[in-house]
Design an enzyme around this catalytic site. Structure first.
Site, PDB file in Angstrom:
ATOM      1  N   LYS A 142       0.792  -1.064  -0.025  1.00 16.55           N
ATOM      2  CA  LYS A 142      -0.081   0.159   0.232  1.00 16.55           C
ATOM      3  C   LYS A 142       0.801   1.162  -0.041  1.00 16.55           C
ATOM      4  O   LYS A 142       0.503   2.342  -0.711  1.00 16.55           O
ATOM      5  CB  LYS A 142      -1.010   0.109   1.362  1.00 16.55           C
ATOM      6  CG  LYS A 142      -2.153  -0.395   0.815  1.00 16.55           C
ATOM      7  CD  LYS A 142      -2.621  -1.854   0.931  1.00 16.55           C
ATOM      8  CE  LYS A 142      -2.403  -2.612  -0.643  1.00 16.55           C
ATOM      9  NZ  LYS A 142      -2.499  -4.085  -0.549  1.00 16.55           N
ATOM     10  N   ALA A 190      -2.673 -13.204 -12.797  1.00 14.50           N
ATOM     11  CA  ALA A 190      -3.211 -12.277 -12.802  1.00 14.50           C
ATOM     12  C   ALA A 190      -4.340 -12.074 -11.520  1.00 14.50           C
ATOM     13  O   ALA A 190      -5.236 -11.881 -11.535  1.00 14.50           O
ATOM     14  CB  ALA A 190      -4.139 -11.703 -14.016  1.00 14.50           C
ATOM     15  N   GLY A 234      -0.682 -17.390  -6.126  1.00 10.17           N
ATOM     16  CA  GLY A 234      -1.321 -17.973  -4.873  1.00 10.17           C
ATOM     17  C   GLY A 234      -0.367 -18.234  -3.749  1.00 10.17           C
ATOM     18  O   GLY A 234       1.081 -18.321  -3.880  1.00 10.17           O
ATOM     19  N   HIS A 251     -23.279  14.862   1.586  1.00 10.73           N
ATOM     20  CA  HIS A 251     -22.900  15.405   0.343  1.00 10.73           C
ATOM     21  C   HIS A 251     -22.225  16.777   0.370  1.00 10.73           C
ATOM     22  O   HIS A 251     -22.238  17.387   1.280  1.00 10.73           O
ATOM     23  CB  HIS A 251     -24.303  16.001  -0.384  1.00 10.73           C
ATOM     24  CG  HIS A 251     -24.241  16.909  -1.637  1.00 10.73           C
ATOM     25  ND1 HIS A 251     -24.110  16.045  -2.672  1.00 10.73           N
ATOM     26  CD2 HIS A 251     -24.216  18.010  -1.999  1.00 10.73           C
ATOM     27  CE1 HIS A 251     -23.721  16.811  -3.745  1.00 10.73           C
ATOM     28  NE2 HIS A 251     -23.913  18.187  -3.353  1.00 10.73           N
TER      29      HIS A 251
END
Ligand code: NAI
Length: 472
Positions: free
Chosen positions: A55, A189, A278, A451
């Site tokens: 990340k 993938a 995997g 909003h």
């Protein structure tokens, strides 16, 4: 040393199980043997060479891609933008080191004994399990009433070639390149292939992904997978499906790969190869066989719905048992097991485990896909709302994708929510909460959403389930 609970493995399953056990008043130890940069480092694969460092690199590479591709739309220009890959890697390493230290801090705070070395079962005597710990030849034995195995998983490898993290990389190697290779081949993938492929593509690498399955992301809702594929290929990722990998040769200066595509034999050369096909359960060194711990034909430790193994007071959680190989699944199982040991009755619901792929656009989902509902013959209705005109998404400069909600035709109960778009890794939590509380699509439709916010798209998807979308 004697403990009530010993946890083997200090990843997100194990360290969380240890904290929860300690919170519940058990004298707890956690033993881990992950080594990073020559030192023991808590946090397992997820923190050291998985979720967290990827990340960090996804964010750095996304910042660079924005600077070079989309900041000009904001009126921000920069001449000759540069990326210092070694600095990017150092930043990632800092994040990992900080978080690993944070786990040690939490252990101290909760009075958990932190041990390092390879743990293995000796025997059960006087109601306690004897666990021996080998720290580079320094051996010690600890005894505990309950053992929680949280030993995680290791990358699956190809029979054709071994990982050396020079030219042939696994997840750890792909997170530690000190420069962007000119071209990179990724076999698989899946989640890791797409995330790491995105990182290096954004930094200028030509990325080719070779996938064995005919279908792209077969476990993802088809409409979402199709939308994601469209964006990934537009970004320049070359994704070939239905590929049969042949010989692989490390030539020293690169990697030559033979493969079969649509019946034709091909050979392509790359600077680097990453294998992301995997992962396998990691039970090596536990002496599982010696004490009769049951594993299945694929090596997963066999557990019941409460993560109990066939051995008395021995539990197993996370990647080394059945179910998705996800950090948050492991953590939750850790909590459930600690609470079960304390005599509580927590439950674990596989149907409400969220999934996230941190590409751009991000992909996130919870519950059943349309295809799964069709397979089980469950009648459903769907509401789909797009990010295209959402004010917040337009402001962000990322208005691709949509939210799809699937609800039962008869009861309106939400059965699955599938998202592809900006920050859907965060948006998915609302859907998880809704499903945990057995909400209907009408429940979500009646909730006020701020909003402008991306969450309005989830609201619109809920409204669309009843054909009353306001902005669609
Ligand atoms: P994966 O199971 O997601 O994908 C592996 C892919 O490799 C599959 O599409 C499979 O069809 C393909 N494959 C297998 N053998 C092949 C072969 N011989 N030739 C070509 N393709 C082949 O596994 P991946 O990406 O390695 O990730 C491992 C685990 O880590 C996954 O279970 C994943 O859930 C977890 N993970 C989760 C992340 C997240 O939550 N964002 C991030 C990274 C990993």
């Amino acid at each position: 040393m004697d403990f009530d609970v010993i946890v083997i493995g200090g990843g997100p399953g194990g360290y969380v199980a240890a904290i929860r056990a300690a919170q519940l008043g058990f004298k707890t130890a956690c033993v881990d043997n992950f080594i990073r940069d020559g030192k023991y480092s808590l946090g397992g694969t997820c923190l050291n060479v998985g979720c967290i460092p990827s990340k960090a690199l996804l964010q750095s590479s996304e910042n660079y891609a924005e600077l070079t591709h989309s900041f000009a739309d904001h009126g921000i220009t920069c001449t000759n933008p540069q990326i210092d890959v070694s600095k990017m890697i150092a930043r990632k390493n800092n994040i990992v080191t900080k978080n690993a230290g944070g786990i040690s801090f939490l252990f101290k705070k909760n009075k958990i004994t932190e041990l390092h070395g390879l743990a293995s079962f000796n025997a059960e005597a006087d109601g306690k399990w004897q666990i021996s710990i080998d720290d580079n030849g320094n051996k010690q034995q600890v005894n505990a009433t309950h053992v929680i195995i949280a030993t995680g998983s290791v990358p699956r490898t190809l029979p054709q070639i071994a990982i050396d993290n020079k030219n042939i990389l696994d997840n750890a190697g792909a997170l530690d390149l000190n420069e962007a290779p000119k071209n990179l081949c990724i076999i698989g993938a899946g989640v890791i292939g797409l995330e790491m492929g995105s990182v290096w593509k954004r930094l200028g690498t030509e990325v080719t992904i070779l996938e064995a399955m005919d279908k792209f992301l077969p476990s993802v809702d088809e409409q979402v997978a199709k939308e994601a594929y469209k964006h990934f290929t537009k970004q320049g990722l070359v994704i070939k499906t239905g590929i049969k990998i042949g010989t692989i040769t490390d030539t020293g200066s690169g990697v030559k790969i033979n493969f079969e595509e649509a019946g034709a034999s091909k050979e392509e050369s790359f600077d680097k190869l990453m294998v992301a096909i995997g992962r396998l359960p990691n039970t090596q060194g536990l002496n599982a066989q010696g004490v009769g711990l049951k594993t299945d034909e694929r090596g997963f430790i066999v557990v019941d719905e409460h993560c109990k193994t066939n051995l008395n007071n021995v539990w197993a959680i996370g990647d080394c048992v059945r179910g998705p190989m996800l950090a948050h699944k492991a953590s939750d199982e850790g909590i459930v097991v600690a609470e079960r040991i304390a005599g509580q009755h927590p439950h674990f619901d596989f149907n409400t485990v969220p999934w996230v792929i941190y590409t751009n656009p991000e992909i996130a989902w919870v519950g059943k896909t349309e295809q799964q509902l069709q397979e089980i013959g469950k009648p459903y209705k769907k509401g789909v709302a797009s990010f295209i005109a959402n004010g917040r998404a337009l402001g962000l400069g990322n208005n691709t994708g949509f939210v799809k909600m699937l609800a039962c035709t008869e009861t309106d109960r939400i059965l699955g929510v599938h998202m592809v778009g900006p920050f859907v890794s965060e948006l998915i939590s609302e859907a998880v909460v809704a499903m945990e509380f057995m909400a209907s699509s009408e429940d979500l439709a009646r909730i006020i959403h701020a909003h402008p916010s991306l969450s309005e798209v989830t609201h619109e998807a809920a409204l669309a389930c009843d054909n009353r979308q306001l902005h669609g």
